[in-house]
Design a protein around this motif. Structure first.
Motif, PDB file in Angstrom:
ATOM      1  N   ALA A   9      -1.810  23.601 -66.115  1.00  0.00           N
ATOM      2  CA  ALA A   9      -1.206  23.846 -64.806  1.00  0.00           C
ATOM      3  C   ALA A   9      -0.582  22.574 -64.229  1.00  0.00           C
ATOM      4  O   ALA A   9       0.454  22.637 -63.562  1.00  0.00           O
ATOM      5  N   GLU A  10      -1.181  21.426 -64.508  1.00  0.00           N
ATOM      6  CA  GLU A  10      -0.641  20.164 -63.994  1.00  0.00           C
ATOM      7  C   GLU A  10       0.742  19.877 -64.579  1.00  0.00           C
ATOM      8  O   GLU A  10       1.620  19.362 -63.889  1.00  0.00           O
ATOM      9  N   ALA A  11       0.949  20.214 -65.841  1.00  0.00           N
ATOM     10  CA  ALA A  11       2.252  20.016 -66.473  1.00  0.00           C
ATOM     11  C   ALA A  11       3.297  20.941 -65.855  1.00  0.00           C
ATOM     12  O   ALA A  11       4.458  20.554 -65.670  1.00  0.00           O
ATOM     13  N   ASP A  13       3.168  22.069 -62.743  1.00  0.00           N
ATOM     14  CA  ASP A  13       3.436  21.489 -61.421  1.00  0.00           C
ATOM     15  C   ASP A  13       4.388  20.298 -61.534  1.00  0.00           C
ATOM     16  O   ASP A  13       5.285  20.128 -60.703  1.00  0.00           O
ATOM     17  N   ALA A  14       4.195  19.471 -62.553  1.00  0.00           N
ATOM     18  CA  ALA A  14       5.057  18.302 -62.757  1.00  0.00           C
ATOM     19  C   ALA A  14       6.492  18.721 -63.049  1.00  0.00           C
ATOM     20  O   ALA A  14       7.444  18.100 -62.547  1.00  0.00           O
ATOM     21  N   LEU A  15       6.682  19.777 -63.841  1.00  0.00           N
ATOM     22  CA  LEU A  15       8.032  20.274 -64.106  1.00  0.00           C
ATOM     23  C   LEU A  15       8.665  20.781 -62.820  1.00  0.00           C
ATOM     24  O   LEU A  15       9.837  20.487 -62.535  1.00  0.00           O
ATOM     25  N   GLY A  16       7.908  21.531 -62.024  1.00  0.00           N
ATOM     26  CA  GLY A  16       8.417  22.005 -60.733  1.00  0.00           C
ATOM     27  C   GLY A  16       8.846  20.844 -59.848  1.00  0.00           C
ATOM     28  O   GLY A  16       9.899  20.885 -59.200  1.00  0.00           O
ATOM     29  N   ALA A  17       8.059  19.772 -59.838  1.00  0.00           N
ATOM     30  CA  ALA A  17       8.380  18.598 -59.025  1.00  0.00           C
ATOM     31  C   ALA A  17       9.653  17.907 -59.526  1.00  0.00           C
ATOM     32  O   ALA A  17      10.499  17.501 -58.725  1.00  0.00           O
ATOM     33  N   ARG A  18       9.814  17.793 -60.843  1.00  0.00           N
ATOM     34  CA  ARG A  18      11.032  17.168 -61.405  1.00  0.00           C
ATOM     35  C   ARG A  18      12.271  17.951 -61.019  1.00  0.00           C
ATOM     36  O   ARG A  18      13.311  17.379 -60.671  1.00  0.00           O
ATOM     37  N   LYS A  39       5.894  32.569 -64.971  1.00  0.00           N
ATOM     38  CA  LYS A  39       7.109  32.535 -64.148  1.00  0.00           C
ATOM     39  C   LYS A  39       6.779  32.261 -62.681  1.00  0.00           C
ATOM     40  O   LYS A  39       7.368  31.376 -62.062  1.00  0.00           O
ATOM     41  N   SER A  40       5.832  33.010 -62.127  1.00  0.00           N
ATOM     42  CA  SER A  40       5.457  32.822 -60.719  1.00  0.00           C
ATOM     43  C   SER A  40       4.802  31.467 -60.497  1.00  0.00           C
ATOM     44  O   SER A  40       4.994  30.835 -59.457  1.00  0.00           O
ATOM     45  N   THR A  41       4.038  31.002 -61.471  1.00  0.00           N
ATOM     46  CA  THR A  41       3.378  29.701 -61.354  1.00  0.00           C
ATOM     47  C   THR A  41       4.413  28.590 -61.260  1.00  0.00           C
ATOM     48  O   THR A  41       4.301  27.693 -60.422  1.00  0.00           O
ATOM     49  N   LEU A  42       5.442  28.639 -62.101  1.00  0.00           N
ATOM     50  CA  LEU A  42       6.494  27.627 -62.045  1.00  0.00           C
ATOM     51  C   LEU A  42       7.286  27.735 -60.744  1.00  0.00           C
ATOM     52  O   LEU A  42       7.594  26.724 -60.113  1.00  0.00           O
ATOM     53  N   ALA A  43       7.599  28.959 -60.319  1.00  0.00           N
ATOM     54  CA  ALA A  43       8.322  29.146 -59.057  1.00  0.00           C
ATOM     55  C   ALA A  43       7.514  28.563 -57.899  1.00  0.00           C
ATOM     56  O   ALA A  43       8.055  27.860 -57.036  1.00  0.00           O
ATOM     57  N   ARG A  44       6.223  28.827 -57.888  1.00  0.00           N
ATOM     58  CA  ARG A  44       5.344  28.321 -56.829  1.00  0.00           C
ATOM     59  C   ARG A  44       5.324  26.784 -56.846  1.00  0.00           C
ATOM     60  O   ARG A  44       5.395  26.141 -55.796  1.00  0.00           O
ATOM     61  N   ALA A  45       5.247  26.188 -58.033  1.00  0.00           N
ATOM     62  CA  ALA A  45       5.236  24.724 -58.152  1.00  0.00           C
ATOM     63  C   ALA A  45       6.535  24.127 -57.609  1.00  0.00           C
ATOM     64  O   ALA A  45       6.517  23.105 -56.906  1.00  0.00           O
ATOM     65  N   LEU A  46       7.653  24.746 -57.912  1.00  0.00           N
ATOM     66  CA  LEU A  46       8.949  24.272 -57.436  1.00  0.00           C
ATOM     67  C   LEU A  46       9.037  24.387 -55.917  1.00  0.00           C
ATOM     68  O   LEU A  46       9.449  23.442 -55.227  1.00  0.00           O
ATOM     69  N   LEU A  47       8.606  25.517 -55.374  1.00  0.00           N
ATOM     70  CA  LEU A  47       8.646  25.713 -53.923  1.00  0.00           C
ATOM     71  C   LEU A  47       7.738  24.720 -53.197  1.00  0.00           C
ATOM     72  O   LEU A  47       8.118  24.151 -52.176  1.00  0.00           O
ATOM     73  N   GLY A 129      -1.552  26.839 -73.262  1.00  0.00           N
ATOM     74  CA  GLY A 129      -0.475  26.385 -72.392  1.00  0.00           C
ATOM     75  C   GLY A 129       0.731  27.297 -72.456  1.00  0.00           C
ATOM     76  O   GLY A 129       0.626  28.481 -72.764  1.00  0.00           O
ATOM     77  N   ARG A 130       1.882  26.720 -72.176  1.00  0.00           N
ATOM     78  CA  ARG A 130       3.142  27.456 -72.168  1.00  0.00           C
ATOM     79  C   ARG A 130       4.209  26.648 -72.883  1.00  0.00           C
ATOM     80  O   ARG A 130       4.238  25.424 -72.815  1.00  0.00           O
ATOM     81  N   ARG A 131       5.110  27.353 -73.544  1.00  0.00           N
ATOM     82  CA  ARG A 131       6.314  26.763 -74.111  1.00  0.00           C
ATOM     83  C   ARG A 131       7.428  27.098 -73.138  1.00  0.00           C
ATOM     84  O   ARG A 131       7.540  28.227 -72.661  1.00  0.00           O
ATOM     85  N   CYS A 132       8.256  26.128 -72.833  1.00  0.00           N
ATOM     86  CA  CYS A 132       9.300  26.297 -71.833  1.00  0.00           C
ATOM     87  C   CYS A 132      10.640  25.880 -72.426  1.00  0.00           C
ATOM     88  O   CYS A 132      10.799  24.760 -72.892  1.00  0.00           O
TER      89      CYS A 132
END
Length: 151
Positions: A9-11, A13-18, A39-47, A129-132
């Protein structure tokens, strides 16, 4: 195209921050992946990285959630899994002119009724994890990936 491994999850969040740090003036992101792919996890991290406070709800049942951004503008988070026809988007009351950021889950269900994606993000489960995969769809998207160091 860039490929990343998001081991936790930290990775994510880091992608969302970048992506948030280098967000263009206006951007459309199409999020692809199976149920549970993140998908929602990444969207939430970006927001969150864009300064959205309070509860960030998944739009699974509401179809669209709107969030004012800290530096102005509006982010739209759509989940189109439950729509049957792209024409249904007409009834959601979305004004594209108001949106600085579109985050669209299941964009294939709104094909033809959505703005073109500046960035397509495909997430798949990879072990724990996830592949992106990140693909630019426009010059704006290509510049965004470059600014974020993801090109």
């Amino acid at each position: 195209m860039s490929e990343l491994l998001l081991p936790d999850a930290e990775a994510t969040d880091a992608l969302g921050a970048r992506l948030a740090q280098t967000l263009p003036a206006r951007a459309v992101v199409h999020l692809h992946g199976d149920l549970g792919a993140g998908k929602s996890t990444l969207a939430r991290a970006l927001l969150r990285a864009l300064g959205v406070t309070g509860t960030i709800r998944s739009p699974t049942y509401t179809l669209v959630e709107q969030y004012p951004l800290a530096d102005g503008g509006l982010a739209l988070h759509l989940d189109l899994y439950r729509i049957g026809d792209p024409g249904e988007l007409e009834f959601l009351g979305i004004d594209p002119a108001d949106a600085r950021l579109w985050l669209v889950e299941w964009p294939q269900r709104g094909q033809g009724a959505l703005p073109a994606a500046d960035l397509d993000i495909e997430l798949t489960v990879a072990g724990s994890g996830r592949r992106c995969l990140l693909r630019a769809g426009t010059a704006t998207g290509l510049g965004w990936l470059g600014e974020a160091g993801l090109a």
